[in-house]
Write a protein that holds these residues in place. Structure first.
Motif, PDB file in Angstrom:
ATOM      1  N   ASN A  93      -7.271  -1.269   2.213  1.00  0.00           N
ATOM      2  CA  ASN A  93      -6.064  -1.277   2.483  1.00  0.00           C
ATOM      3  C   ASN A  93      -5.391  -0.399   2.946  1.00  0.00           C
ATOM      4  O   ASN A  93      -4.339  -0.133   3.340  1.00  0.00           O
ATOM      5  N   TYR A 143      -2.937   0.271   5.833  1.00  0.00           N
ATOM      6  CA  TYR A 143      -1.730  -0.737   5.657  1.00  0.00           C
ATOM      7  C   TYR A 143      -0.636  -0.205   5.020  1.00  0.00           C
ATOM      8  O   TYR A 143       0.440   0.265   4.920  1.00  0.00           O
ATOM      9  N   ASP A 144      -1.417   1.021   3.738  1.00  0.00           N
ATOM     10  CA  ASP A 144      -0.069   1.505   3.137  1.00  0.00           C
ATOM     11  C   ASP A 144      -0.016   2.890   3.739  1.00  0.00           C
ATOM     12  O   ASP A 144       1.434   2.961   3.860  1.00  0.00           O
ATOM     13  N   VAL A 189      -1.004  -8.457   3.787  1.00  0.00           N
ATOM     14  CA  VAL A 189      -2.304  -9.676   2.821  1.00  0.00           C
ATOM     15  C   VAL A 189      -1.597 -10.760   2.001  1.00  0.00           C
ATOM     16  O   VAL A 189      -0.447  -9.716   1.348  1.00  0.00           O
TER      17      VAL A 189
END
Length: 179
Positions: A130, A133-134, A179
């Motif tokens: 992830n 995305y972060d 997500v």
């Protein structure tokens, strides 16, 4: 998001100017040695077909391998702006974190001036599912600071400025990766 990784130029490969620009922008400094070793290991596994005993790949299909050369070229052309954007943001994070005497203090000062929380740009790490995305959520939240930081001539990172079109890609990517 392997398809967005910047690939090294293969021997004898003919590439266009845009691909060369992205490779040049990425340079070698965009990835630390541990991440590079991980990438190389994963690439070698995928090329040799060796999969660890604990990896269950039943039912997995390599969609890229199923594409014709023409379709693959069309796909690569269509994702080129995304690759370029990700390289810019990854390099911005890397340069800022690793320039403890110039860029990091300038970033911290800018955040204080803008009355924003003092944080550093998260790194995009291949082995952390992830992290892309972060990183993108962070730059969206800190857009004003990122724009000001990259446009400042004394920081010497103008090549990492994010255009309006690229900001739209950031927004779209965060929607897709959520997500």
């Amino acid at each position: 998001i392997k398809q967005f990784d910047v690939q090294k130029k293969a021997t004898g490969e003919v590439s266009n100017e845009e691909d060369e620009d992205i490779r040049e922008l990425a340079g070698d400094s965009a990835y630390d040695s541990e991440e590079h070793q991980t990438r190389e290991g994963l690439l070698e596994e995928s090329l040799t077909g060796e999969v660890g005993a604990d990896d269950d790949v039943t039912g997995w299909i390599d969609e890229m391998a199923a594409l014709s050369a023409v379709d693959r070229a069309v796909l690569q052309e269509s994702i080129r702006p995304v690759k370029k954007l990700l390289v810019k943001v990854q390099k911005l994070a890397f340069k800022t974190i690793n320039s403890t005497t110039l860029l990091l203090p300038a970033w911290q000062t800018l955040l204080e001036e803008l009355d924003m929380d003092s944080r550093i740009i998260p790194r995009d790490v291949t082995t952390r599912w992830n992290s892309t995305y972060d990183m993108l959520i962070f730059i969206l939240e800190y857009r004003k600071a990122v724009d000001k930081f990259t446009s400042d001539r004394k920081n010497d990172i103008r090549e990492l400025e994010i255009s309006e079109e690229e900001w739209k890609i950031v927004e779209q990517l965060t929607d897709v990766l959520m997500v």
